[in-house]
Design a protein around this motif. Structure first.
Motif, PDB file in Angstrom:
ATOM      1  N   ALA A  66       5.614 -21.577   3.875  1.00  0.00           N
ATOM      2  CA  ALA A  66       7.173 -21.880   3.797  1.00  0.00           C
ATOM      3  C   ALA A  66       7.732 -20.622   3.197  1.00  0.00           C
ATOM      4  N   ILE A  67       9.153 -20.278   3.650  1.00  0.00           N
ATOM      5  CA  ILE A  67       9.666 -19.320   2.949  1.00  0.00           C
ATOM      6  C   ILE A  67      11.104 -19.890   2.461  1.00  0.00           C
ATOM      7  N   LEU A  68      11.380 -19.799   1.184  1.00  0.00           N
ATOM      8  CA  LEU A  68      12.661 -20.084   0.620  1.00  0.00           C
ATOM      9  C   LEU A  68      13.527 -18.908   0.408  1.00  0.00           C
ATOM     10  N   TRP A  69      14.477 -18.780   1.046  1.00  0.00           N
ATOM     11  CA  TRP A  69      15.587 -17.800   1.171  1.00  0.00           C
ATOM     12  C   TRP A  69      16.818 -18.129   0.175  1.00  0.00           C
ATOM     13  N   ASN A  84      11.685 -11.236  -8.311  1.00  0.00           N
ATOM     14  CA  ASN A  84      11.367 -11.068  -9.656  1.00  0.00           C
ATOM     15  C   ASN A  84      10.070 -10.117  -9.711  1.00  0.00           C
ATOM     16  N   ASP A  85      10.350  -8.879  -9.490  1.00  0.00           N
ATOM     17  CA  ASP A  85       9.669  -7.853  -9.463  1.00  0.00           C
ATOM     18  C   ASP A  85       8.267  -7.774  -8.671  1.00  0.00           C
ATOM     19  N   GLY A  86       8.631  -8.616  -7.433  1.00  0.00           N
ATOM     20  CA  GLY A  86       7.371  -8.671  -6.441  1.00  0.00           C
ATOM     21  C   GLY A  86       6.565  -9.741  -6.581  1.00  0.00           C
ATOM     22  N   THR A  87       6.866 -10.796  -7.511  1.00  0.00           N
ATOM     23  CA  THR A  87       5.914 -11.817  -7.924  1.00  0.00           C
ATOM     24  C   THR A  87       6.173 -13.244  -7.153  1.00  0.00           C
ATOM     25  N   THR A  88       7.369 -13.372  -6.537  1.00  0.00           N
ATOM     26  CA  THR A  88       7.673 -14.536  -6.083  1.00  0.00           C
ATOM     27  C   THR A  88       7.474 -14.620  -4.314  1.00  0.00           C
ATOM     28  N   CYS A  89       6.936 -13.562  -3.802  1.00  0.00           N
ATOM     29  CA  CYS A  89       6.694 -13.568  -2.232  1.00  0.00           C
ATOM     30  C   CYS A  89       5.677 -12.622  -1.734  1.00  0.00           C
ATOM     31  N   ALA A  90       5.237 -12.558  -0.693  1.00  0.00           N
ATOM     32  CA  ALA A  90       4.161 -11.763  -0.203  1.00  0.00           C
ATOM     33  C   ALA A  90       4.906 -10.452   0.037  1.00  0.00           C
ATOM     34  N   PRO A  91       4.232  -9.250  -0.227  1.00  0.00           N
ATOM     35  CA  PRO A  91       4.809  -7.896   0.134  1.00  0.00           C
ATOM     36  C   PRO A  91       5.404  -7.798   1.224  1.00  0.00           C
ATOM     37  N   LEU A  92       4.607  -8.418   2.374  1.00  0.00           N
ATOM     38  CA  LEU A  92       5.293  -8.324   3.597  1.00  0.00           C
ATOM     39  C   LEU A  92       6.755  -8.835   3.894  1.00  0.00           C
ATOM     40  N   ILE A  93       7.031  -9.940   3.061  1.00  0.00           N
ATOM     41  CA  ILE A  93       8.247 -10.535   3.135  1.00  0.00           C
ATOM     42  C   ILE A  93       9.464  -9.485   2.401  1.00  0.00           C
ATOM     43  N   PRO A  98       3.088 -17.455  -4.263  1.00  0.00           N
ATOM     44  CA  PRO A  98       2.679 -17.042  -2.930  1.00  0.00           C
ATOM     45  C   PRO A  98       1.077 -17.341  -2.797  1.00  0.00           C
ATOM     46  N   GLU A  99       0.506 -17.708  -3.907  1.00  0.00           N
ATOM     47  CA  GLU A  99      -0.824 -17.937  -3.896  1.00  0.00           C
ATOM     48  C   GLU A  99      -1.110 -19.180  -3.224  1.00  0.00           C
ATOM     49  N   VAL A 100       0.039 -20.064  -3.201  1.00  0.00           N
ATOM     50  CA  VAL A 100      -0.151 -21.545  -2.578  1.00  0.00           C
ATOM     51  C   VAL A 100       0.693 -21.549  -1.463  1.00  0.00           C
ATOM     52  N   LYS A 101       0.963 -20.340  -0.826  1.00  0.00           N
ATOM     53  CA  LYS A 101       1.768 -20.149   0.714  1.00  0.00           C
ATOM     54  C   LYS A 101       3.157 -20.580   0.446  1.00  0.00           C
ATOM     55  N   VAL A 102       3.743 -20.593  -0.468  1.00  0.00           N
ATOM     56  CA  VAL A 102       5.183 -20.642  -0.633  1.00  0.00           C
ATOM     57  C   VAL A 102       5.956 -19.623  -1.341  1.00  0.00           C
ATOM     58  N   HIS A 103       6.926 -18.911  -0.542  1.00  0.00           N
ATOM     59  CA  HIS A 103       7.287 -17.725  -0.783  1.00  0.00           C
ATOM     60  C   HIS A 103       8.801 -17.948  -1.167  1.00  0.00           C
ATOM     61  N   ALA A 104       9.170 -17.400  -1.973  1.00  0.00           N
ATOM     62  CA  ALA A 104      10.707 -17.410  -2.352  1.00  0.00           C
ATOM     63  C   ALA A 104      11.346 -16.047  -2.472  1.00  0.00           C
ATOM     64  N   ARG A 112       9.231 -14.807  12.272  1.00  0.00           N
ATOM     65  CA  ARG A 112       8.091 -14.296  13.184  1.00  0.00           C
ATOM     66  C   ARG A 112       6.794 -14.105  12.308  1.00  0.00           C
ATOM     67  N   LEU A 113       6.842 -13.558  11.315  1.00  0.00           N
ATOM     68  CA  LEU A 113       5.837 -13.478  10.240  1.00  0.00           C
ATOM     69  C   LEU A 113       5.083 -14.697   9.792  1.00  0.00           C
ATOM     70  N   ALA A 114       5.973 -15.572   9.442  1.00  0.00           N
ATOM     71  CA  ALA A 114       5.435 -16.957   8.925  1.00  0.00           C
ATOM     72  C   ALA A 114       4.677 -17.583  10.265  1.00  0.00           C
ATOM     73  N   ARG A 115       5.472 -17.403  11.359  1.00  0.00           N
ATOM     74  CA  ARG A 115       4.710 -18.130  12.717  1.00  0.00           C
ATOM     75  C   ARG A 115       3.429 -17.572  13.202  1.00  0.00           C
ATOM     76  N   SER A 116       3.330 -16.123  12.796  1.00  0.00           N
ATOM     77  CA  SER A 116       2.112 -15.334  13.384  1.00  0.00           C
ATOM     78  C   SER A 116       0.987 -15.645  12.394  1.00  0.00           C
ATOM     79  N   GLY A 117       1.040 -16.167  11.291  1.00  0.00           N
ATOM     80  CA  GLY A 117      -0.235 -16.416  10.392  1.00  0.00           C
ATOM     81  C   GLY A 117      -0.482 -15.134   9.654  1.00  0.00           C
ATOM     82  N   ALA A 118       0.517 -14.256   9.637  1.00  0.00           N
ATOM     83  CA  ALA A 118       0.331 -13.076   8.810  1.00  0.00           C
ATOM     84  C   ALA A 118       0.373 -13.288   7.334  1.00  0.00           C
ATOM     85  N   LEU A 119       1.160 -14.373   6.914  1.00  0.00           N
ATOM     86  CA  LEU A 119       1.263 -15.085   5.547  1.00  0.00           C
ATOM     87  C   LEU A 119       0.139 -15.795   4.895  1.00  0.00           C
ATOM     88  N   SER A 120      -0.762 -16.284   6.002  1.00  0.00           N
ATOM     89  CA  SER A 120      -1.800 -17.312   5.418  1.00  0.00           C
ATOM     90  C   SER A 120      -2.947 -16.791   5.117  1.00  0.00           C
TER      91      SER A 120
END
Length: 267
Positions: free
Chosen positions: A141-144, A169-178, A212-218, A259-267
Motif C-alpha cells: 500500500a502507498i499512502l500519499w 523523512n530523508d528516504g525512510t518512509t518509502c521505497a526509493p522507486l517511489i 517499507p519493510e512491511v510493504k507500507v509506503h508513505a 503502476r509500480l505497486a501493481r507491477s510487483g516492483a515494490l514487493s
C-alpha cells in the motif's frame, strides 16, 4: 459530526487529507479570536485539487479543522521539527505565530486529551483500516499524504516555498522507486520548483505509517497554494485554470506509483 470521510477504491494508492476540514464545534468557534476565526491555515480545496486524478483511489479526509486538533501531529505532542517554529497538537497560534484563541480560552491539557480521542484517534483508525485493506488486496500500500500551505510564511520558513515539497523523512518512509518517480514527475513540469525533504520532510502521518519493510509506503506532498488558488488570501478561491498544470503533475506521479505497486516492483 463524523470526524472523517472515506471513499473506498481498489487502487494501491490511498490519499490522506488531514487538514482540509473546516468544521469546528460552535462552542470552540466562540472561543476563537478574530484572527483564529479566519481559519487561514486550512489546506484550502485540497479535495478539489486531487479530485478524479486516479481511478479507484481511496481517500480518507478529516472533516474537522486543525484548530480542533491537528491530525498530522504526534498524538503525544512531541514536536516533529525540534528547534524550529511550528504549531502544536492543539494549536495556540496560527502559522504566523499569532494567537488564535481569545484571552483565557486556549484549551487545557484535559481538553486536548478529549479532543485527541474524539477526533485524532478516529481519523487514524480509519486511515489504518484502509491501509490494511489495500495491503490485503495488493500485498503493498502507498499512502500519499496531501497538504497545501501559503507560499510565504516567515514564522515557519525563509523566502518563498517551492511549488512541490516532497517529504519522505530523508528516504525512510518509502521505497526509493517511489521517491524517485514522484520527484521525476515534479521536476519534469515547466515553471514549477521542487524540493525533496526540504522544510517539510513529512509529518507524523508519513513518519508513522511509512514502513517499507512491511510493504507500507508513505510520502507527503506539500503544495504551495499559489499553484492552484486565485490568491493566497480570503476568500481562498480555487482557480481551475491555474490548477490544471499541477493536477497534470499529480496525475502523472500517482499513475506511475499505481503502476509500480501493481507491477510487483515494490514487493
Amino acid at each position: 459530526m463524523t470526524p472523517f470521510s472515506v471513499t473506498e477504491g481498489d487502487s494501491p494508492i490511498i490519499l490522506g487529507m488531514p487538514h482540509g476540514g473546516t468544521w469546528l464545534p460552535d462552542d470552540l468557534t466562540a472561543r476563537l479570536n478574530d484572527n483564529g476565526r479566519k481559519l487561514a491555515d486550512t489546506d484550502w480545496h485540497i479535495d478539489r485539487l486531487y479530485a478524479d486524478l486516479l481511478p479507484g483511489v481511496t481517500v480518507v479526509a478529516a472533516t474537522f479543522h486543525r484548530y480542533v486538533i491537528d491530525a498530522n501531529r504526534d498524538p503525544s505532542g512531541v514536536s516533529l521539527y525540534p528547534g524550529q517554529n511550528t504549531t502544536e497538537l492543539s494549536p495556540t497560534t496560527d502559522f504566523d505565530g499569532l494567537p488564535i484563541w481569545a484571552e483565557g480560552q486556549a484549551p487545557s491539557e484535559a481538553e486536548i486529551l478529549d479532543r485527541r480521542e474524539a477526533f485524532h484517534t478516529p481519523y487514524h483508525l480509519a486511515l489504518q483500516y484502509q491501509i490494511d485493506r489495500i495491503k490485503a488486496l495488493h500485498g503493498t500500500a502507498i499512502l500519499w499524504d496531501c497538504h497545501s500551505i501559503r507560499s510565504v510564511i516567515p514564522f515557519l520558513f525563509e523566502g518563498q516555498l517551492p511549488h512541490f515539497n516532497i517529504g519522505t523523512n530523508d528516504g525512510t518512509t518509502c521505497a526509493p522507486l517511489i521517491e524517485t518517480a514522484t520527484r521525476a514527475a515534479c521536476l519534469g513540469a515547466r515553471d514549477f520548483e521542487t524540493v525533496l525533504n526540504g522544510r517539510f520532510k513529512g509529518g507524523w502521518t508519513t513518519r508513522h505509517y511509512g514502513l517499507p519493510e512491511v510493504k507500507v509506503h508513505a510520502i507527503q506532498m506539500e503544495i504551495a497554494q499559489r499553484a492552484y488558488l486565485s490568491a493566497e488570501a480570503a476568500p481562498w478561491s480555487f482557480d481551475h485554470a491555474t490548477a490544471e498544470a499541477p493536477r497534470r503533475v499529480l496525475t502523472q506521479a500517482l499513475t506511475t506509483l499505481d503502476r509500480l505497486a501493481r507491477s510487483g516492483a515494490l514487493s
